[in-house]
Design a protein around this motif. Structure first.
Motif, PDB file in Angstrom:
ATOM      1  N   GLU A 137       0.815  -1.197   0.000  1.00 29.01           N
ATOM      2  CA  GLU A 137       0.000   0.000   0.000  1.00 29.01           C
ATOM      3  C   GLU A 137       0.859   1.263   0.000  1.00 29.01           C
ATOM      4  O   GLU A 137       1.997   1.254   0.459  1.00 29.01           O
ATOM      5  N   ARG A 139       0.685  -8.273   8.617  1.00 27.82           N
ATOM      6  CA  ARG A 139      -0.055  -7.758   7.451  1.00 27.82           C
ATOM      7  C   ARG A 139      -0.665  -8.905   6.654  1.00 27.82           C
ATOM      8  O   ARG A 139      -1.813  -8.828   6.212  1.00 27.82           O
ATOM      9  N   ARG A 142      -4.647  -9.421   6.196  1.00 29.92           N
ATOM     10  CA  ARG A 142      -5.206  -9.506   4.842  1.00 29.92           C
ATOM     11  C   ARG A 142      -6.015 -10.795   4.678  1.00 29.92           C
ATOM     12  O   ARG A 142      -7.124 -10.785   4.150  1.00 29.92           O
ATOM     13  N   ILE A 148      -9.325 -10.449   6.563  1.00 30.37           N
ATOM     14  CA  ILE A 148     -10.254  -9.595   5.808  1.00 30.37           C
ATOM     15  C   ILE A 148     -10.861 -10.378   4.644  1.00 30.37           C
ATOM     16  O   ILE A 148     -12.074 -10.339   4.412  1.00 30.37           O
ATOM     17  N   GLU A 149     -10.025 -11.101   3.902  1.00 25.76           N
ATOM     18  CA  GLU A 149     -10.520 -11.874   2.757  1.00 25.76           C
ATOM     19  C   GLU A 149     -11.490 -12.970   3.214  1.00 25.76           C
ATOM     20  O   GLU A 149     -12.515 -13.195   2.569  1.00 25.76           O
ATOM     21  N   THR A 152     -14.812 -11.119   4.408  1.00 28.49           N
ATOM     22  CA  THR A 152     -15.578 -10.434   3.362  1.00 28.49           C
ATOM     23  C   THR A 152     -15.897 -11.348   2.188  1.00 28.49           C
ATOM     24  O   THR A 152     -16.792 -11.047   1.403  1.00 28.49           O
ATOM     25  N   LYS A 206     -13.978 -11.736  -0.297  1.00 22.57           N
ATOM     26  CA  LYS A 206     -13.414 -11.120  -1.498  1.00 22.57           C
ATOM     27  C   LYS A 206     -11.900 -11.044  -1.371  1.00 22.57           C
ATOM     28  O   LYS A 206     -11.372 -10.846  -0.284  1.00 22.57           O
ATOM     29  N   TRP A 219      -8.395  -9.295  -1.419  1.00 20.10           N
ATOM     30  CA  TRP A 219      -7.987  -7.939  -1.068  1.00 20.10           C
ATOM     31  C   TRP A 219      -7.353  -7.263  -2.262  1.00 20.10           C
ATOM     32  O   TRP A 219      -6.537  -7.852  -2.954  1.00 20.10           O
ATOM     33  N   GLN A 220      -7.752  -6.032  -2.519  1.00 20.37           N
ATOM     34  CA  GLN A 220      -7.155  -5.242  -3.593  1.00 20.37           C
ATOM     35  C   GLN A 220      -6.676  -3.932  -3.000  1.00 20.37           C
ATOM     36  O   GLN A 220      -7.411  -3.284  -2.261  1.00 20.37           O
ATOM     37  N   VAL A 221      -5.478  -3.556  -3.339  1.00 20.01           N
ATOM     38  CA  VAL A 221      -4.954  -2.277  -2.887  1.00 20.01           C
ATOM     39  C   VAL A 221      -5.716  -1.191  -3.619  1.00 20.01           C
ATOM     40  O   VAL A 221      -5.766  -1.183  -4.848  1.00 20.01           O
ATOM     41  N   GLU A 222      -6.316  -0.276  -2.870  1.00 17.73           N
ATOM     42  CA  GLU A 222      -7.149   0.772  -3.467  1.00 17.73           C
ATOM     43  C   GLU A 222      -6.392   1.619  -4.486  1.00 17.73           C
ATOM     44  O   GLU A 222      -6.891   1.886  -5.547  1.00 17.73           O
TER      45      GLU A 222
END
Length: 72
Positions: free
Chosen positions: A2, A36, A40, A43-44, A47, A49, A51-54
């Motif tokens: 990020e 990290r 990650r 979160i995946e 959710t 989904k 993870w994608q860096v915005e």
């Protein structure tokens, strides 16, 4: 990785910390890298989904928009 970072402070048992740091060192990774990766994954899992860096996602969209403007 990020573009920006934020600090996360946690309190853990000193013995767990020592074992965690030793295990991280055995895989040649810093505790931050391992945490990290764990966050990650959490979160995946929660959710459902990937993870994608915005900023990376935004950069792709910006380039596509810019190329459209140049053609139009």
């Amino acid at each position: 990785m990020e573009d920006r970072t934020a600090r996360l402070t946690i309190l853990i048992d000193p013995r767990k910390k020592a074992v965690f740091e030793r295990l991280c060192a055995e895989e040649d990774a810093t505790p931050s890298q391992v945490l990290r990766r764990l966050i990650r994954g959490y979160i995946e899992t929660r959710t459902g989904k990937a993870w994608q860096v915005e900023s990376a996602a935004r950069g792709t969209a910006s380039r596509a928009t810019a190329s459209t403007r140049r053609r139009g």
